[in-house]
Scaffold this motif. Structure first.
Motif, PDB file in Angstrom:
ATOM      1  N   SER A 109     -14.837   6.406  -0.133  1.00  0.00           N
ATOM      2  CA  SER A 109     -14.633   5.745   0.985  1.00  0.00           C
ATOM      3  C   SER A 109     -14.525   6.781   2.589  1.00  0.00           C
ATOM      4  CB  SER A 109     -13.430   4.823  -0.086  1.00  0.00           C
ATOM      5  OG  SER A 109     -12.778   5.468  -0.183  1.00  0.00           O
ATOM      6  N   ILE A 123     -17.590  -0.812  -2.378  1.00  0.00           N
ATOM      7  CA  ILE A 123     -15.821  -0.139  -2.797  1.00  0.00           C
ATOM      8  C   ILE A 123     -14.888  -0.183  -1.291  1.00  0.00           C
ATOM      9  CG2 ILE A 123     -16.603   1.569  -4.147  1.00  0.00           C
ATOM     10  CD1 ILE A 123     -16.793   3.331  -1.756  1.00  0.00           C
ATOM     11  N   PRO A 126      -9.026   3.806  -2.592  1.00  0.00           N
ATOM     12  CA  PRO A 126      -8.574   3.551  -4.024  1.00  0.00           C
ATOM     13  C   PRO A 126      -6.930   3.151  -3.418  1.00  0.00           C
ATOM     14  CG  PRO A 126      -8.787   5.552  -3.268  1.00  0.00           C
ATOM     15  CD  PRO A 126      -9.406   5.267  -2.287  1.00  0.00           C
ATOM     16  N   THR A 241     -21.616   2.005  -8.532  1.00  0.00           N
ATOM     17  CA  THR A 241     -20.500   2.173  -8.131  1.00  0.00           C
ATOM     18  C   THR A 241     -19.160   2.926  -8.942  1.00  0.00           C
ATOM     19  OG1 THR A 241     -18.855   0.168  -9.348  1.00  0.00           O
ATOM     20  CG2 THR A 241     -20.174  -0.036  -6.841  1.00  0.00           C
ATOM     21  N   HIS A 243     -15.476   4.677 -10.217  1.00  0.00           N
ATOM     22  CA  HIS A 243     -14.268   4.803  -9.710  1.00  0.00           C
ATOM     23  C   HIS A 243     -14.110   6.002 -10.815  1.00  0.00           C
ATOM     24  CE1 HIS A 243     -10.023   4.278  -9.053  1.00  0.00           C
ATOM     25  NE2 HIS A 243      -9.665   4.888 -10.443  1.00  0.00           N
ATOM     26  N   SER A 245     -10.783   8.799 -11.582  1.00  0.00           N
ATOM     27  CA  SER A 245      -9.395   8.699 -12.221  1.00  0.00           C
ATOM     28  C   SER A 245      -9.124  10.001 -13.096  1.00  0.00           C
ATOM     29  CB  SER A 245      -8.299   7.726 -12.557  1.00  0.00           C
ATOM     30  OG  SER A 245      -8.998   6.524 -12.377  1.00  0.00           O
ATOM     31  N   LEU A 340     -16.254  -2.908  -8.015  1.00  0.00           N
ATOM     32  CA  LEU A 340     -15.166  -2.232  -8.264  1.00  0.00           C
ATOM     33  C   LEU A 340     -14.065  -2.968  -8.805  1.00  0.00           C
ATOM     34  CD1 LEU A 340     -14.555   0.216  -7.901  1.00  0.00           C
ATOM     35  CD2 LEU A 340     -13.380   0.428  -6.117  1.00  0.00           C
ATOM     36  N   PHE A 343     -13.893  -2.835 -12.516  1.00  0.00           N
ATOM     37  CA  PHE A 343     -11.845  -1.551 -13.157  1.00  0.00           C
ATOM     38  C   PHE A 343     -11.245  -2.422 -12.567  1.00  0.00           C
ATOM     39  CE2 PHE A 343      -9.620   1.792 -11.798  1.00  0.00           C
ATOM     40  CZ  PHE A 343     -10.102   2.222 -13.009  1.00  0.00           C
ATOM     41  N   ARG A 344     -10.956  -2.593 -11.507  1.00  0.00           N
ATOM     42  CA  ARG A 344      -9.731  -3.017 -11.715  1.00  0.00           C
ATOM     43  C   ARG A 344      -9.476  -4.447 -12.530  1.00  0.00           C
ATOM     44  NH1 ARG A 344     -11.418  -2.813  -6.146  1.00  0.00           N
ATOM     45  NH2 ARG A 344     -11.574  -5.252  -6.286  1.00  0.00           N
ATOM     46  N   ARG A 347      -8.280  -2.838 -15.251  1.00  0.00           N
ATOM     47  CA  ARG A 347      -7.460  -1.264 -15.442  1.00  0.00           C
ATOM     48  C   ARG A 347      -5.837  -2.603 -15.343  1.00  0.00           C
ATOM     49  NH1 ARG A 347      -3.922   3.355 -16.772  1.00  0.00           N
ATOM     50  NH2 ARG A 347      -2.144   2.014 -16.308  1.00  0.00           N
ATOM     51  N   ARG A 379      -6.251   8.332  -7.510  1.00  0.00           N
ATOM     52  CA  ARG A 379      -7.884   7.723  -7.911  1.00  0.00           C
ATOM     53  C   ARG A 379      -8.388   7.990  -6.610  1.00  0.00           C
ATOM     54  NH1 ARG A 379      -7.097   4.280 -11.588  1.00  0.00           N
ATOM     55  NH2 ARG A 379      -4.827   3.420 -12.537  1.00  0.00           N
ATOM     56  N   ASN A 381     -12.430   6.722  -5.091  1.00  0.00           N
ATOM     57  CA  ASN A 381     -13.813   4.789  -5.620  1.00  0.00           C
ATOM     58  C   ASN A 381     -15.356   6.125  -4.910  1.00  0.00           C
ATOM     59  OD1 ASN A 381     -11.698   3.806  -6.707  1.00  0.00           O
ATOM     60  ND2 ASN A 381     -11.956   2.231  -4.367  1.00  0.00           N
TER      61      ASN A 381
END
Length: 397
Positions: A109, A123, A126, A241, A243, A245, A340, A343-344, A347, A379, A381
């Motif tokens: 990013s 993206i 984060p 994309t 991610h 962590s 993205l 993913f959010r 989570r 985190r 991205n």
């Protein structure tokens, strides 16, 4: 007599096409060269060459190295050519196979924001996604992913790419990334039967466990397909994309629970250890997480994240792996997804905040899947372009 490689390179440049299976794009001004080892356009494409277990699930590469990078050169045609030639050197040295080397260059990013292109990619920077963890929100220019069953291939490739050796697996090293990038961080780890027990001595962790949790998490039906995560159109079509962590994992507390409790926390109250032993290519999902919360006062990790499946299909392709970086047992959670937001959503479903009113025993951590033994610490991205656009995507034309 000209070598096979030089002859193929001349043919490819003349015809304007690549060797079958190879990416056919290149930075402006960089002639197309032939690659003795076919590589896919999708940098994350591995399933066709990975080994499989007796049930047909793919077995990912056993050793991993992630290099977090920042630029020390501005986007330019020259810098793009340097990046591309350096990565082609790795591709000459190793097969695209588990006993060779998988690699992917993703862009973060920070890179897109610094070049006024963040709004043109799927993206953003984060954001905090939990209420109980101290999450460091990181911004990088790029991420280089290296994966292999052969552990020595990873440091060898890194050394070659950053100028510490002049040959790689018998191939000369003519270009490096060192003129373009500086390494900010290195993350390492492993995945596969027997490897966790080689790195830690924790009572309860079986000798053949593939993950610190003791469970196998790569079943075919619990992973998105490589086709499903591909960006369908636009300048990054075929890319995806990513991610990344870092998650710490409190293994002593985890193995203080008996096996049945660990199964309930990882899957759901419907499962027994015997049920898990009989799983093959998927984990059944009843979509009764709220009912289980009300009846049992606890819920499982899998039943929460499975709620975000679309038409029964998972949204994430996980390439997560165990780590002991910094002397801390944990997981580097690397996931690929088409956008993205997938993913959010996953989570947030895993957080289980929506379940706290269903039973007083369920809190942000307690009786809420595996949240009482894990903590997210970092985190970041990224976008993973198609291979032919992997050198400075959207900024060098």
């Amino acid at each position: 007599m000209p070598s096979r490689r030089s002859m193929l390179g001349k043919l490819a440049a003349t015809a304007g096409v690549g060797v079958a299976g190879c990416a056919t794009g290149s930075p402006p001004g960089l002639p197309l060269d032939a690659n003795p080892h076919p590589v896919p356009s999708r940098q994350y494409a591995q399933h066709d060459v990975l080994r499989r277990d007796t049930d047909g699930n793919v077995l990912q590469a056993r050793h991993r190295r992630l290099l977090l990078l920042d630029l020390k050169a501005s986007p330019s045609q020259r810098a793009a050519e340097t990046v591309e030639r350096a990565l082609r050197g790795v591709e000459r040295a190793f097969d695209w196979a588990p006993d060779g080397l998988f690699h992917a260059l993703a862009w973060g990013s920070k890179y897109f924001a610094d070049n006024d292109a963040l709004g043109r990619v799927p993206i953003e920077h984060p954001t905090v996604l939990t209420r109980t963890d101290d999450e460091e929100l990181q911004r990088f220019d790029a991420l280089l992913v290296l994966e292999s069953d052969v552990p020595s291939h990873l440091p060898a490739a890194e050394s070659a790419l950053f100028g510490a050796r002049n040959e790689l697996n018998g191939e000369p090293v003519d270009h490096t990334l060192a003129d373009v990038f500086v390494r900010r961080d290195r993350r390492t780890g492993f995945l596969g039967e027997g490897l966790p027990a080689e790195h830690v001595d924790v009572e309860g962790l079986e000798a053949d466990a593939p993950m610190f949790s003791g469970f196998f998490s790569g079943r075919e039906g619990s992973q998105a397909t490589e086709d499903a995560i591909a960006i369908p159109d636009g300048p990054l079509a075929g890319g995806t994309t990513a991610h990344l962590s870092h998650i710490s994992f409190d293994l002593p507390t985890w193995f203080d629970f008996d096996e049945a409790d660990r199964v309930h926390k990882m899957f759901s109250s419907e499962f027994s250890p015997e049920d898990v032993a009989e799983l093959t290519t998927d984990v059944p999902f009843a979509d009764e997480v709220r009912e289980h919360a009300r009846e049992h006062g606890s819920v499982g990790h899998h039943e929460k994240v499975a709620r975000v499946r679309r038409d029964g299909k998972p949204l994430l392709l996980r390439r997560d792996f165990n780590t002991v970086d910094g002397g801390v047992t944990g997981v580097h959670f690397l996931s690929y997804q088409r956008i993205l937001d997938h993913f959010r959503r996953t989570r947030k479903s895993m957080n289980g905040w929506y379940l706290r009113d269903d039973h007083p025993n369920i809190t942000d951590r307690e009786n809420n899947g595996i949240l009482n033994v894990i903590s997210t610490t970092k985190r970041a991205n990224f976008v993973v372009p198609p291979r032919e656009k992997r050198a400075f995507p959207l900024t060098v034309t």
